[in-house]
Structures are given as structure tokens and as C-alpha cells.
Design an enzyme around this catalytic site. Structure first.
Site, PDB file in Angstrom:
ATOM      1  N   CYS A 162       0.773  -1.148   0.034  1.00 31.18           N
ATOM      2  CA  CYS A 162      -0.113  -0.052  -0.042  1.00 31.18           C
ATOM      3  C   CYS A 162       0.904   1.160  -0.040  1.00 31.18           C
ATOM      4  CB  CYS A 162      -1.115   0.046   1.053  1.00 31.18           C
ATOM      5  SG  CYS A 162      -2.252   1.404   0.874  1.00 31.18           S
ATOM      6  N   CYS A 337      -5.735   2.169  -4.795  1.00 23.59           N
ATOM      7  CA  CYS A 337      -5.229   2.862  -3.548  1.00 23.59           C
ATOM      8  C   CYS A 337      -6.332   4.040  -3.068  1.00 23.59           C
ATOM      9  CB  CYS A 337      -3.921   3.379  -3.704  1.00 23.59           C
ATOM     10  SG  CYS A 337      -3.000   3.849  -2.143  1.00 23.59           S
TER      11      CYS A 337
HETATM   12  C1  LIG Z   1      -1.314  -0.096   7.056  1.00 22.74           C
HETATM   13  C2  LIG Z   1      -1.545  -0.525   5.786  1.00 22.74           C
HETATM   14  C3  LIG Z   1      -2.562   0.028   5.021  1.00 22.74           C
HETATM   15  C4  LIG Z   1      -3.080  -0.649   3.917  1.00 22.74           C
HETATM   16  N1  LIG Z   1      -4.154  -0.334   3.062  1.00 22.74           N
HETATM   17  C5  LIG Z   1      -4.468  -0.594   1.952  1.00 22.74           C
HETATM   18  C6  LIG Z   1      -5.733  -0.237   1.138  1.00 22.74           C
HETATM   19  O1  LIG Z   1      -6.263   0.788   1.453  1.00 22.74           O
HETATM   20  N2  LIG Z   1      -5.911  -1.035   0.333  1.00 22.74           N
HETATM   21  C7  LIG Z   1      -5.381  -2.275  -0.082  1.00 22.74           C
HETATM   22  O2  LIG Z   1      -5.699  -2.646  -1.112  1.00 22.74           O
HETATM   23  N3  LIG Z   1      -4.371  -2.968   0.530  1.00 22.74           N
HETATM   24  C8  LIG Z   1      -3.790  -2.119   1.743  1.00 22.74           C
HETATM   25  N4  LIG Z   1      -2.857  -2.543   2.122  1.00 22.74           N
HETATM   26  C9  LIG Z   1      -2.038  -3.731   1.886  1.00 22.74           C
HETATM   27  C10 LIG Z   1      -2.829  -5.113   1.956  1.00 22.74           C
HETATM   28  O3  LIG Z   1      -3.221  -5.249   3.373  1.00 22.74           O
HETATM   29  C11 LIG Z   1      -1.682  -6.149   1.565  1.00 22.74           C
HETATM   30  O4  LIG Z   1      -1.414  -5.963   0.286  1.00 22.74           O
HETATM   31  C12 LIG Z   1      -2.449  -7.583   1.743  1.00 22.74           C
HETATM   32  O5  LIG Z   1      -3.184  -7.594   2.642  1.00 22.74           O
HETATM   33  C13 LIG Z   1      -1.419  -8.554   1.351  1.00 22.74           C
HETATM   34  O6  LIG Z   1      -1.764  -9.712   1.463  1.00 22.74           O
HETATM   35  P1  LIG Z   1      -0.838 -11.291   1.388  1.00 22.74           P
HETATM   36  O7  LIG Z   1      -1.682 -12.427   1.248  1.00 22.74           O
HETATM   37  O8  LIG Z   1      -0.013 -11.074   0.112  1.00 22.74           O
HETATM   38  O9  LIG Z   1      -0.146 -11.104   2.762  1.00 22.74           O
HETATM   39  P2  LIG Z   1      -0.581 -10.887   4.170  1.00 22.74           P
HETATM   40  O10 LIG Z   1      -2.117 -10.479   4.387  1.00 22.74           O
HETATM   41  O11 LIG Z   1       0.505 -10.174   5.044  1.00 22.74           O
HETATM   42  O12 LIG Z   1      -0.555 -12.321   4.544  1.00 22.74           O
HETATM   43  C14 LIG Z   1       0.758 -13.358   4.734  1.00 22.74           C
HETATM   44  C15 LIG Z   1       0.601 -14.305   5.685  1.00 22.74           C
HETATM   45  O13 LIG Z   1       1.693 -15.306   5.576  1.00 22.74           O
HETATM   46  C16 LIG Z   1       2.079 -15.846   6.861  1.00 22.74           C
HETATM   47  N5  LIG Z   1       3.374 -16.237   6.644  1.00 22.74           N
HETATM   48  C17 LIG Z   1       4.652 -15.466   6.548  1.00 22.74           C
HETATM   49  N6  LIG Z   1       5.640 -16.294   6.589  1.00 22.74           N
HETATM   50  C18 LIG Z   1       5.086 -17.513   6.557  1.00 22.74           C
HETATM   51  C19 LIG Z   1       5.614 -18.871   6.630  1.00 22.74           C
HETATM   52  N7  LIG Z   1       7.292 -18.938   6.545  1.00 22.74           N
HETATM   53  N8  LIG Z   1       5.049 -20.020   6.645  1.00 22.74           N
HETATM   54  C20 LIG Z   1       3.522 -19.758   6.675  1.00 22.74           C
HETATM   55  N9  LIG Z   1       3.039 -18.729   6.680  1.00 22.74           N
HETATM   56  C21 LIG Z   1       3.703 -17.457   6.438  1.00 22.74           C
HETATM   57  C22 LIG Z   1       1.984 -14.642   7.582  1.00 22.74           C
HETATM   58  O14 LIG Z   1       1.712 -14.939   9.016  1.00 22.74           O
HETATM   59  C23 LIG Z   1       0.635 -13.897   7.173  1.00 22.74           C
HETATM   60  O15 LIG Z   1      -0.537 -14.177   7.765  1.00 22.74           O
HETATM   61  C24 LIG Z   1      -2.505  -1.946   3.563  1.00 22.74           C
HETATM   62  C25 LIG Z   1      -1.304  -2.673   4.481  1.00 22.74           C
HETATM   63  C26 LIG Z   1      -1.261  -1.748   5.527  1.00 22.74           C
HETATM   64  C27 LIG Z   1      -0.093  -2.418   6.394  1.00 22.74           C
END
Ligand SMILES: Cc1cc2nc3c(=O)[nH]c(=O)nc-3n(C[C@H](O)[C@H](O)[C@H](O)COP(=O)(O)OP(=O)(O)OC[C@H]3O[C@@H](n4cnc5c(N)ncnc54)[C@H](O)[C@@H]3O)c2cc1C
Length: 404
Positions: A162, A337
């Protein structure tokens, strides 16, 4: 040697991407033996943390028990090593899991330790970060207690998740202080060279910054924080060395990178991300591996909004590959965004690969709208829990923009 547990599809990570894929696979092929490897007991709605920091949402609304959203078997453990040549992963517990197909959705890692002194300074004396859910309520506390002075907001080098979040908090804070007539000297320090990667939105945001009297400082990377002296030190990109700035309030976005377990694996590209084709989301060297979300090498904005468009593509291609058919579903790089430019208005930046601006609703994309504020604070959280995490792909999802 102990028996290796084997799955048809193994999903690494129970975050946004992992749970969406798991739920969608369960809908499409309930007979598949699927499991999610995820060590955490709770699931965080991270986009809500900006709203928590701005005093708009309660932190409790951003946390749910992982079990409530786990659609398949749950291996409560972490991957310690990817072994794609033998189609296995080694877990932290020492157990091995085998798979026919692997989906990597492990997110990214926050490298707080790369800013000297930051970890000690966080959470007190006006130093905070919405990138840690537990600190987002403290951000709001700081904003409320601010009596005037220098307020600094930082953004690290890309890629980060983000990319708009570092400035959203500035606008929400500045709006509160303006309404309360608090004299704030506002500064935004970013390693980048513009307020946003897409010129149309960058220009609009220059206007928002100017409206608040906030000063942008491009080419500045935060390298140290001295909490006792209330000083932040930046490395300048123009080679002119370091500059130290005094602050009364400091909001920090940490440096970010691919998880170490991916960086050190055969799945990684040179930068450490899971190296997948940007359209099919299939690994470029291992045919039975797919990735989505923050850990993937795809050059889109790392957002939940991107995952909303990625997971149906990934599931379609994974199942096609399983059936021996060509992988034809294609992700266009969509990202969204929602920039909270004030309490009550959002500029919804939507774009695809190579910065192509798109606008799903017939509204001027470069203008903030009240409708988007309602979507950000009400519709998007609902969609997150009830549509995305449930793996629902409405037949014509393009009708509804999603900014997370
Ligand atoms: C402050 C903030 C504001 C945001 N605002 C927005 C917004 O307005 N709009 C938007 O679209 N996005 C936004 N985002 C971004 C969005 O939240 C992320 O891009 C999205 O959640 C990513 O999803 P993901 O599944 O890739 O990773 P995550 O949701 O981070 O999940 C990754 C998972 O993998 C697990 N994991 C890590 N390593 C391992 C391992 N070795 N073995 C097994 N499991 C593991 C972790 O525990 C976690 O649960 C924001 C993020 C933040 C921090």
C-alpha cells in the site's frame, strides 16, 4: 524417515491471498485435498489500520480469529524451507509436507531493524507506525494529543505494501489539526521522486499537499531515529550525505522486503520475490508453483485490491494446469489505493500494469469523492470479510471498484 503428509494443493500463508485462494478452490473443487500453512491465530484486516490511526475505526474491527475464515485443513506452523525440486516444504517444527501444486502467499516482511534506533523509539514520545496494528491506536492518541510543532511522515524505498499509506496518515492528521486550529509544521520524507507512481494521481496529490501547507522532501530515506533527542536522520539520494531533522511527532513506514524464507529459496528472483509470470501468476521455472499478493514478483501495487483480481486468475490457471489444459486466465496488474485526503473524502487511485489509469465508476479519477469515503470505511471492509476472504468472484467484478 517419518511419513510425509501429501496434499493436492498446499497454500503457504493465511493472509488475504492465501485465504481467498483456499476458499475459492474449496468452492470450485471441494474434493481436492488442500491445506493452508499459517502460524498466526488471528487474521488482520490491514487496510483498516489507516482508519484506526485516523480515529475512524476501532482496532477490534480489524482482527478476527483465523479459524473463522479457514476453509480447508489448517497446518498451524511456518515454512522454514521451500524445496520445489522435490515438491516439498520443510516446516519450522521439522515436519515435511508434499504437494502436487503449491501456492505461495506469504506476504512481505517489515524490516524495522534497518532503521537504527527505530524499534526502541516506537510506541512512545510521539513515534508511531500504522504498519503495526498494535500501534495504530497510539497514532490516533498522538494526533489527538498534538499541541503543535513539527510533524514528520516517512516513506521507505519501493516496493512497499500500500504505497499510499504513508501519506494517508498525513492527510488524516492534518485534517484533524486544521479543524482544531493546531499549528502543525508538516513534512513528508520519501525516498521516491514524486507523491505517487502514476503521474495523474501524483499531480492531484501535489495539490492536496499544498492545500495542507505540507512540504514534500523527495530522495530522503530514513536511516536512524533518536527517540531521546527527538531526531530523525535521512540519507539523501543526491549523494549529499545525511540530514537530521527534529520532530514532535514522527510517523514511520518501515523498509520492506520479501520474507527471508523466500529470498533464500530456489523460488526467488534476484530481488527475493517469488518469480512468477506477471499475467498467469505461474512460476517461471516450477510449473506446479503459483504465487500472488505481496510476496509475488509481479510489478503491480502490493495491495489487497490487487489480490481481489489475482485470486480468480490464479485459481483458474491452477485448475487448468491440474487438468492438463493451457493456462489462459490473465491478470492485468490492477491495483487500487484509496487515498484518504480528508475525513469524508477519498481519491481512489486505480491503475493497471505500466501505470495505465482505470476508473471503474464513471467519476473523475483525479478528484476526491465522498462516495469513495463511504466505500473505504464501510463497503470495502464488508467486501474484504464477506467476498474476498470467502473466495467469492462475482461474475463481473469490474463493476465494483475495490481499494481495500
Ligand atoms: C497500514 C496498511 C494499510 C493498507 N491499506 C491498504 C488499502 O487501503 N488497500 C489495499 O488494497 N491494501 C492495503 N494494504 C495492503 C494489504 O493489506 C496487503 O497488500 C495484503 O493484505 C497482502 O496480502 P498477502 O496475502 O500477500 O499477505 P498478508 O495478508 O500479509 O499475509 C501473509 C501471511 O503469510 C503468513 N506467513 C508469513 N511467512 C510464513 C511462513 N514462512 N510460513 C507460513 N505462513 C507464513 C503470515 O503470517 C501472514 O498471515 C495496507 C497495508 C497496511 C499495512
Amino acid at each position: 524417515m517419518a511419513d510425509i503428509q501429501h496434499y493436492d494443493v498446499l497454500i503457504i500463508g493465511g493472509g488475504t491471498g492465501g485465504l481467498a485462494v483456499a476458499a475459492a478452490l474449496k468452492r470450485a473443487r471441494p474434493q481436492l485435498r488442500t491445506a493452508v500453512v499459517e502460524p498466526k491465530a488471528t487474521h488482520d484486516y490491514q487496510p483498516g489500520w489507516t482508519l484506526v490511526g485516523g480515529g475512524v475505526m476501532a482496532i477490534e474491527k480489524t482482527r478476527r480469529p483465523m479459524a473463522d475464515f479457514m476453509p480447508t485443513a489448517w497446518v498451524k506452523d511456518a515454512v522454514a524451507e521451500f524445496q520445489p525440486r522435490s515438491s516439498e516444504v520443510l516446516l519450522a517444527s521439522g515436519q515435511r509436507l508434499g504437494y502436487d501444486q503449491l501456492v505461495v502467499a506469504a506476504g512481505l516482511q517489515l524490516d524495522w531493524q534497518r532503521v537504527e534506533g527505530l524499534q526502541d523509539a516506537l510506541g512512545r514520545d510521539g513515534v508511531t507506525s500504522n504498519y503495526r496494528g498494535d500501534l495504530a491506536p497510539y497514532t490516533w492518541q498522538c494526533i489527538q494529543n498534538f499541541r503543535g510543532g513539527r510533524a514528520l511522515f516517512t516513506q521507505p524505498p519501493m516496493p512497499i505494501k500500500c504505497a499510499g499509506a504513508p501519506q494517508k496518515v498525513l492527510y488524516l492528521a492534518a485534517d484533524v489539526w486544521r479543524r482544531r486550529a493546531v499549528a502543525a509544521d508538516l513534512h513528508f520524507f520519501t525516498q521516491g521522486g514524486a507523491m505517487f507512481g502514476v503521474p495523474l494521481y501524483a499531480k492531484a496529490l501535489d495539490g492536496v499537499m499544498a492545500g495542507y501547507g505540507a512540504a514534500p522532501h523527495f530522495g530522503h530515506n530514513l536511516v536512524a531515529v533518536d527517540g531521546a533527542r527527538r531526531e530523525a536522520t535521512f540519507e539523501r539520494a543526491d549523494g549529499c550525505g545525511r540530514v537530521t531533522e527534529r520532530y514532535d511527532f514522527l510517523h514511520v513506514m518501515p523498509p520492506q522486503s520479501a520474507p527471508d524464507v523466500i529470498k533464500s529459496s530456489p523460488l526467488a528472483d534476484a530481488a527475493g520475490w517469488v518469480e512468477v509470470d506477471r499475467s498467469s501468476l505461474r512460476h517461471v521455472r516450477y510449473d506446479n508453483v503459483f504465487a500472488l499478493g505481496d510476496c509475488a514478483s509481479t510489478p503491480n501495487a502490493k495491495t489487497a485490491a490487487a489480490i481481489r483480481k489475482q485470486f480468480p486468475v490464479l485459481v483458474a490457471n491452477l485448475l487448468a494446469a491440474r487438468d492438463g489444459k493451457p493456462v489462459v486466465a490473465s491478470y492485468d496488474g490492477y491495483g487500487g489505493c484509496p487515498l484518504t485526503v480528508e475525513r469524508g473524502k477519498v481519491l481512489l487511485a486505480e491503475f493497471c500494469y505500466d501505470g495505465r489509469v482505470v476508473s471503474t465508476l464513471p467519476l473523475d479519477p483525479a478528484k476526491p469523492h465522498r462516495l469513495y469515503w463511504w466505500m473505504k470505511t464501510t463497503l470495502f471492509p464488508w467486501m474484504y470479510w464477506h467476498v474476498i476472504l470467502r473466495g467469492r468472484d462475482w461474475k463481473h467484478p469490474a463493476h465494483i471498484p475495490y481499494g481495500g
